[in-house]
Design a protein around this motif. Structure first.
Motif, PDB file in Angstrom:
ATOM      1  N   HIS A 123     -16.274   4.350   9.113  1.00 47.02           N
ATOM      2  CA  HIS A 123     -15.256   3.732   9.956  1.00 47.02           C
ATOM      3  C   HIS A 123     -14.524   4.749  10.827  1.00 47.02           C
ATOM      4  O   HIS A 123     -14.404   5.920  10.476  1.00 47.02           O
ATOM      5  N   LYS A 124     -14.028   4.252  11.977  1.00 45.18           N
ATOM      6  CA  LYS A 124     -13.215   5.079  12.867  1.00 45.18           C
ATOM      7  C   LYS A 124     -11.749   5.073  12.451  1.00 45.18           C
ATOM      8  O   LYS A 124     -11.019   6.022  12.728  1.00 45.18           O
ATOM      9  N   PHE A 125     -11.315   3.969  11.822  1.00 49.45           N
ATOM     10  CA  PHE A 125      -9.902   3.792  11.495  1.00 49.45           C
ATOM     11  C   PHE A 125      -9.733   3.409  10.026  1.00 49.45           C
ATOM     12  O   PHE A 125     -10.574   2.712   9.447  1.00 49.45           O
ATOM     13  N   MET A 126      -8.625   3.854   9.467  1.00 51.84           N
ATOM     14  CA  MET A 126      -8.164   3.372   8.174  1.00 51.84           C
ATOM     15  C   MET A 126      -6.772   2.785   8.374  1.00 51.84           C
ATOM     16  O   MET A 126      -5.922   3.412   9.012  1.00 51.84           O
ATOM     17  N   VAL A 127      -6.556   1.586   7.845  1.00 57.29           N
ATOM     18  CA  VAL A 127      -5.257   0.921   7.960  1.00 57.29           C
ATOM     19  C   VAL A 127      -4.589   0.903   6.594  1.00 57.29           C
ATOM     20  O   VAL A 127      -5.145   0.362   5.636  1.00 57.29           O
ATOM     21  N   CYS A 128      -3.421   1.512   6.495  1.00 55.60           N
ATOM     22  CA  CYS A 128      -2.599   1.434   5.282  1.00 55.60           C
ATOM     23  C   CYS A 128      -1.540   0.369   5.531  1.00 55.60           C
ATOM     24  O   CYS A 128      -0.628   0.574   6.343  1.00 55.60           O
ATOM     25  N   THR A 129      -1.665  -0.750   4.872  1.00 57.44           N
ATOM     26  CA  THR A 129      -0.772  -1.856   5.176  1.00 57.44           C
ATOM     27  C   THR A 129      -0.425  -2.633   3.918  1.00 57.44           C
ATOM     28  O   THR A 129      -1.164  -2.626   2.938  1.00 57.44           O
ATOM     29  N   GLY A 130       0.696  -3.285   3.947  1.00 56.63           N
ATOM     30  CA  GLY A 130       1.125  -4.113   2.828  1.00 56.63           C
ATOM     31  C   GLY A 130       2.068  -3.378   1.896  1.00 56.63           C
ATOM     32  O   GLY A 130       2.226  -2.159   1.969  1.00 56.63           O
ATOM     33  N   SER A 131       2.671  -4.145   1.011  1.00 58.03           N
ATOM     34  CA  SER A 131       3.597  -3.564   0.049  1.00 58.03           C
ATOM     35  C   SER A 131       2.822  -2.843  -1.040  1.00 58.03           C
ATOM     36  O   SER A 131       1.705  -3.220  -1.382  1.00 58.03           O
ATOM     37  N   LEU A 132       3.414  -1.803  -1.574  1.00 60.97           N
ATOM     38  CA  LEU A 132       2.828  -1.111  -2.712  1.00 60.97           C
ATOM     39  C   LEU A 132       3.271  -1.796  -4.003  1.00 60.97           C
ATOM     40  O   LEU A 132       4.400  -2.292  -4.088  1.00 60.97           O
ATOM     41  N   PRO A 133       2.410  -1.836  -5.023  1.00 62.14           N
ATOM     42  CA  PRO A 133       2.849  -2.360  -6.321  1.00 62.14           C
ATOM     43  C   PRO A 133       4.078  -1.602  -6.813  1.00 62.14           C
ATOM     44  O   PRO A 133       4.235  -0.400  -6.536  1.00 62.14           O
ATOM     45  N   ALA A 134       4.940  -2.294  -7.525  1.00 64.35           N
ATOM     46  CA  ALA A 134       6.214  -1.698  -7.956  1.00 64.35           C
ATOM     47  C   ALA A 134       6.018  -0.456  -8.803  1.00 64.35           C
ATOM     48  O   ALA A 134       6.870   0.444  -8.818  1.00 64.35           O
ATOM     49  N   SER A 135       4.890  -0.368  -9.507  1.00 60.67           N
ATOM     50  CA  SER A 135       4.644   0.768 -10.391  1.00 60.67           C
ATOM     51  C   SER A 135       4.093   1.989  -9.666  1.00 60.67           C
ATOM     52  O   SER A 135       3.920   3.050 -10.269  1.00 60.67           O
ATOM     53  N   VAL A 136       3.813   1.862  -8.366  1.00 60.48           N
ATOM     54  CA  VAL A 136       3.221   2.949  -7.588  1.00 60.48           C
ATOM     55  C   VAL A 136       4.314   3.661  -6.800  1.00 60.48           C
ATOM     56  O   VAL A 136       5.158   3.005  -6.180  1.00 60.48           O
ATOM     57  N   PRO A 137       4.344   4.999  -6.784  1.00 63.19           N
ATOM     58  CA  PRO A 137       5.387   5.737  -6.037  1.00 63.19           C
ATOM     59  C   PRO A 137       5.370   5.379  -4.557  1.00 63.19           C
ATOM     60  O   PRO A 137       4.309   5.096  -3.981  1.00 63.19           O
ATOM     61  N   THR A 138       6.528   5.418  -3.938  1.00 62.16           N
ATOM     62  CA  THR A 138       6.640   5.016  -2.541  1.00 62.16           C
ATOM     63  C   THR A 138       6.049   6.028  -1.567  1.00 62.16           C
ATOM     64  O   THR A 138       5.965   5.756  -0.369  1.00 62.16           O
ATOM     65  N   ASP A 139       5.638   7.199  -2.054  1.00 58.40           N
ATOM     66  CA  ASP A 139       4.960   8.167  -1.184  1.00 58.40           C
ATOM     67  C   ASP A 139       3.448   8.173  -1.423  1.00 58.40           C
ATOM     68  O   ASP A 139       2.741   9.105  -1.023  1.00 58.40           O
ATOM     69  N   ALA A 140       2.935   7.115  -2.042  1.00 54.97           N
ATOM     70  CA  ALA A 140       1.527   7.090  -2.468  1.00 54.97           C
ATOM     71  C   ALA A 140       0.549   7.077  -1.295  1.00 54.97           C
ATOM     72  O   ALA A 140      -0.614   7.475  -1.456  1.00 54.97           O
ATOM     73  N   VAL A 163       8.709   3.188   1.895  1.00 56.03           N
ATOM     74  CA  VAL A 163       7.303   3.583   2.033  1.00 56.03           C
ATOM     75  C   VAL A 163       7.059   4.135   3.432  1.00 56.03           C
ATOM     76  O   VAL A 163       6.392   5.167   3.607  1.00 56.03           O
ATOM     77  N   LEU A 164       7.587   3.471   4.444  1.00 54.32           N
ATOM     78  CA  LEU A 164       7.459   3.937   5.824  1.00 54.32           C
ATOM     79  C   LEU A 164       8.092   5.316   5.980  1.00 54.32           C
ATOM     80  O   LEU A 164       7.465   6.252   6.502  1.00 54.32           O
ATOM     81  N   GLY A 165       9.316   5.460   5.539  1.00 55.01           N
ATOM     82  CA  GLY A 165      10.019   6.733   5.681  1.00 55.01           C
ATOM     83  C   GLY A 165       9.316   7.877   4.980  1.00 55.01           C
ATOM     84  O   GLY A 165       9.237   8.996   5.519  1.00 55.01           O
ATOM     85  N   ASN A 166       8.777   7.614   3.803  1.00 53.30           N
ATOM     86  CA  ASN A 166       8.102   8.655   3.036  1.00 53.30           C
ATOM     87  C   ASN A 166       6.729   9.011   3.591  1.00 53.30           C
ATOM     88  O   ASN A 166       6.175  10.061   3.238  1.00 53.30           O
ATOM     89  N   SER A 167       6.175   8.157   4.447  1.00 54.53           N
ATOM     90  CA  SER A 167       4.812   8.371   4.955  1.00 54.53           C
ATOM     91  C   SER A 167       4.781   9.018   6.333  1.00 54.53           C
ATOM     92  O   SER A 167       3.724   9.515   6.751  1.00 54.53           O
TER      93      SER A 167
END
Length: 299
Positions: A123-140, A163-167
């Motif tokens: 693939h040319k692109f990877m999309v990171c989208t959606g909420s993270l599970p509560a048990s996963v760190p917000t910088d994952a 999650v946005l701010g940490n990424s």
């Protein structure tokens, strides 16, 4: 955080009463699913990597398959979440009830990440989208963004708040968020939404040195890049039936157009037309390419 969308159409919602639903429909849901559905409608291949749990996860897999969506699942304990969407026909108002997703442990998250990295070469692109599970760190998302970019894959990020701010420090190539999500990081502005979106897009681009798109509902989206001044693209006027997943459809349209090497502004105009076509349908991301072309020609 994939989900089964249970869409309930009702003439008029009255709280505290027993009511009859006019129509009930199940869809495969979650932001990644919506992006893939819209991408498929536009005749481009996309793969979704996510978590499935329990019998509900098996149902979601079947629903995704019926839409032609390639879903690669990491299994986990519990049950895949159900999202209840109540559409009031008399007013057009929509009420969305999001359940929490299943618990994800460290080994399951690592398996999920390996599954993604194995597929990047296609693939040319990877999309990171959606909420993270509560048990996963917000910088994952950070390590995924870094690894994908090291492999020459461009990364689009659609996340909210923490999650946005940490990424942002991982420098995703594209950030696509709505105004509230953007201002959760850049600070809440005052006044009209369009100038606020222009400022937020510029601030995000300054943070990532990449392309930023900040959507403002049916008005359209602001666009800013590291080497371009922010500009607002007005969305085509349509009859809105279901706005859920409009931003996901916009992201799909953007990936489609950029993969075809279109100029950024042309790509964003096309993406806003895809989003507009999506809100005319009940199923998020279920766009008609002919309708998209018609809306592009009206811009």
């Amino acid at each position: 955080n994939l989900a089964i969308d249970n869409v309930l159409e009702i003439d008029e919602l009255a709280l505290g009463k027993v009511q009859r639903v006019a129509k009930a429909t199940l869809f495969a849901g979650g932001k990644g699913i919506n992006v893939a559905r819209a991408t498929g409608c536009l005749r481009k291949d996309a793969e979704v990597v996510g978590f499935l749990a329990g019998e509900a996860g098996n149902v979601l897999r079947q629903l995704a398959s019926s839409d032609g969506i390639q879903l690669h699942a990491t299994r986990c304990e519990g049950q895949t979440r159900l999202t209840t969407i109540i559409v009031e026909r008399s007013s057009g108002l929509m009420t969305v009830l999001n359940e929490p997703g299943p618990h994800i442990d460290k080994s399951q998250w690592e398996s999920f990440c390996r599954s993604i990295l194995l597929r990047l070469q296609h693939h040319k692109f990877m999309v990171c989208t959606g909420s993270l599970p509560a048990s996963v760190p917000t910088d994952a998302f950070v390590s995924l963004i870094v690894e994908a970019r090291c492999k020459g894959v461009k990364v689009a990020l659609d996340a909210n708040a923490e999650v946005l701010g940490n990424s942002l420090g991982a420098h995703p190539d594209i950030v696509k968020v709505n105004l509230a999500e953007a201002e959760s990081v850049t600070g809440v502005g005052s006044g009209d939404r369009v100038p606020r979106a222009l400022k937020a897009a510029k601030d995000l681009s300054s943070a990532t040195q990449g392309l930023s798109i900040v959507t403002v509902g049916s008005l359209g989206a602001s666009v800013s890049g590291d080497d371009m001044e922010p500009e607002f693209i007005h969305a085509p006027k349509v009859h809105e039936f279901n706005s859920l997943g409009a931003g996901d459809s916009l992201l799909a349209g953007l990936m489609y157009a950029l993969a075809d090497d279109r100029h950024v502004m042309e790509a964003v105009r096309y993406a806003t037309a895809v989003a507009a076509a999506s809100v005319e349908t009940l199923k998020p991301g279920d766009v008609d390419p002919a309708r998209v072309r018609d809306l592009v020609s009206q811009a």
